[in-house]
Write a protein that holds these residues in place. Structure first.
Motif, short mmCIF file in Angstrom:
data_model
loop_
_atom_site.label_atom_id
_atom_site.label_comp_id
_atom_site.label_asym_id
_atom_site.label_seq_id
_atom_site.Cartn_x
_atom_site.Cartn_y
_atom_site.Cartn_z
N PRO A 79 0.81 -1.22 0.00
CA PRO A 79 0.00 0.00 0.00
C PRO A 79 0.84 1.27 0.00
N SER A 80 0.14 2.40 -0.13
CA SER A 80 0.81 3.69 -0.28
C SER A 80 1.74 4.01 0.87
N VAL A 81 1.38 3.59 2.08
CA VAL A 81 2.20 3.94 3.24
C VAL A 81 3.61 3.37 3.10
N SER A 82 3.74 2.21 2.45
CA SER A 82 5.06 1.62 2.24
C SER A 82 5.87 2.45 1.26
N ARG A 83 5.23 2.90 0.20
CA ARG A 83 5.94 3.69 -0.79
C ARG A 83 6.26 5.09 -0.25
N ILE A 84 5.40 5.58 0.62
CA ILE A 84 5.69 6.87 1.27
C ILE A 84 6.97 6.77 2.08
N MET A 85 7.14 5.69 2.80
CA MET A 85 8.35 5.53 3.61
C MET A 85 9.59 5.41 2.72
N GLU A 86 9.46 4.73 1.57
CA GLU A 86 10.57 4.66 0.63
C GLU A 86 10.96 6.06 0.14
N PHE A 87 9.95 6.84 -0.21
CA PHE A 87 10.22 8.19 -0.69
C PHE A 87 10.81 9.06 0.42
N GLU A 88 10.32 8.90 1.63
CA GLU A 88 10.86 9.68 2.75
C GLU A 88 12.34 9.38 2.94
N ASN A 89 12.71 8.11 2.81
CA ASN A 89 14.12 7.75 2.91
C ASN A 89 14.94 8.47 1.83
N ALA A 90 14.39 8.51 0.61
CA ALA A 90 15.09 9.16 -0.49
C ALA A 90 15.22 10.66 -0.25
N MET A 91 14.18 11.27 0.29
CA MET A 91 14.23 12.71 0.55
C MET A 91 15.26 13.04 1.63
N ILE A 92 15.26 12.28 2.71
CA ILE A 92 16.23 12.52 3.78
C ILE A 92 17.65 12.34 3.25
N ALA A 93 17.84 11.29 2.44
CA ALA A 93 19.16 11.04 1.85
C ALA A 93 19.58 12.18 0.93
N ALA A 94 18.65 12.66 0.10
CA ALA A 94 18.96 13.75 -0.83
C ALA A 94 19.30 15.03 -0.07
N GLU A 95 18.57 15.28 1.01
CA GLU A 95 18.85 16.47 1.82
C GLU A 95 20.22 16.36 2.49
N LYS A 96 20.52 15.19 3.02
CA LYS A 96 21.82 14.98 3.68
C LYS A 96 22.98 15.17 2.72
N MET A 97 22.79 14.69 1.48
CA MET A 97 23.88 14.71 0.50
C MET A 97 23.87 15.96 -0.38
N ASN A 98 23.00 16.91 -0.03
CA ASN A 98 22.96 18.19 -0.74
C ASN A 98 22.76 18.03 -2.25
N VAL A 99 21.82 17.16 -2.62
CA VAL A 99 21.45 17.02 -4.03
C VAL A 99 20.95 18.38 -4.53
N LYS A 100 21.39 18.78 -5.72
CA LYS A 100 21.08 20.12 -6.22
C LYS A 100 19.69 20.21 -6.86
N GLN A 101 19.21 19.11 -7.44
CA GLN A 101 17.91 19.11 -8.11
C GLN A 101 17.31 17.70 -8.04
N PHE A 102 16.07 17.61 -7.54
CA PHE A 102 15.36 16.34 -7.37
C PHE A 102 14.23 16.30 -8.39
N LEU A 103 14.38 15.44 -9.40
CA LEU A 103 13.33 15.26 -10.40
C LEU A 103 12.47 14.07 -10.00
N PHE A 104 11.24 14.33 -9.63
CA PHE A 104 10.34 13.25 -9.24
C PHE A 104 9.48 12.86 -10.44
N ILE A 105 9.49 11.56 -10.76
CA ILE A 105 8.70 11.06 -11.90
C ILE A 105 7.41 10.47 -11.36
N GLY A 106 6.31 11.20 -11.55
CA GLY A 106 5.03 10.80 -10.99
C GLY A 106 4.01 10.38 -12.04
#
Length: 290
Positions: A79-106
């Motif tokens: 369900p969506s809650v599982s994918r939300i947690m996956e995305f949250e992990n990616a966002m935290i990782a991107a913020e930590k690593m100072n990614v300059k641009q996050f392209l989300f494919i929705g």
């Protein structure tokens, strides 16, 4: 600039890799994948491969090191809650690593009143991106054209299109066209930090699809939709998927899947391939290969 593509061995991800290599050297590209063995052909081209599972923030952070532009393709986890947690992990990782641009494919099934059972995920994504610290671009895709040619022989045998869409329309676009536009967005800063909706040049009613498929297949096909309950039961494979799938067509029946924009042309300078041309060509290729 260093580019990083997640889910790069998937159906869309692999096409994005092929397209981006037309524009940049392999040394500027990193692929974040769950199974590196599936990316062996890319590694042989000189592309850096990093292993990470969406469920591990630590693995994602390591994979996103030195990334300027991240192309994030979400999983199909439900369900969506599982994918939300996956995305949250990616966002935290991107913020930590100072990614300059996050392209989300929705996906265009992201409206607040959309009954598609995967739609809640996109609602979270939009707000998490907006409240985060990483500059981002939100890309909404129309329905993939790609599954239609392989499905056409079954439709010809049935003589019916069964989707419970009523008289509403669906907008389609091929993964190849999507990859063309996505790569342009990744490469051109003036296209970033905004929202794009990528669709084909027109939306199709199911009656129009039936006429098109009849002509291409040479077999009479009519639009004779099942009820939501019948469709869910017929396509409940794997078990439990039927209600998820039928909810997508419930969204279409509410007029939420027929959006058409000129974003593709604005980005690429050309019109996306029409469904008629795409299906006929791919169906002929499929038949000739059998």
């Amino acid at each position: 600039m260093r580019y990083n593509i997640t889910a790069a061995t998937g159906n869309l991800g692999s096409k994005i890799v092929e397209e981006v290599l037309k524009h940049i050297a392999p040394e500027k590209l990193t692929l974040t994948v769950r199974n590196p063995h599936k990316a062996a052909q890319f590694q042989q081209q000189g592309i850096q491969i990093r292993q990470a599972n969406y469920r591990s923030e630590q693995e994602l952070a390591s994979a996103f090191k030195d990334t300027d532009v991240l192309i994030y393709i979400p999983s199909l986890t439900f369900p969506s809650v599982s994918r939300i947690m996956e995305f949250e992990n990616a966002m935290i990782a991107a913020e930590k690593m100072n990614v300059k641009q996050f392209l989300f494919i929705g996906f265009m099934a992201d409206q607040g009143n959309n009954p598609f059972k995967m739609s809640p995920f996109f609602g979270y994504v939009q707000r998490r991106l907006a409240s985060g610290t990483v500059p981002y671009t939100y890309i909404r895709n129309g329905m993939y054209s790609d599954p239609l040619p392989p499905y056409l022989p079954e439709l010809a045998r049935r003589g019916k299109i069964l989707y419970p869409v009523a008289d509403e329309r669906i907008s389609f676009i091929s993964r190849k066209d999507l990859s063309t536009a996505i790569v342009q967005i990744a490469l051109r800063e003036e296209l970033q930090n905004q929202e794009h909706t990528l669709t084909g040049p027109e939306a199709w009613s199911m009656a129009e699809l039936a006429d098109l498929f009849s002509r291409i297949s040479g077999s009479p096909i009519v639009y004779d939709p099942l009820s939501n309950e019948e469709f869910s039961a017929l396509y409940d494979e794997p078990k439990g998927f039927g209600p998820v799938l039928v909810s997508l067509y419930q969204a279409a029946a509410k007029g939420l899947m027929g959006e058409v924009t000129d974003d593709f042309k604005r980005i690429t300078g050309k019109t996306a391939e029409g469904l008629e041309t795409y299906v006929e060509r791919e169906y002929r290729k499929l038949i000739s290969s059998q």
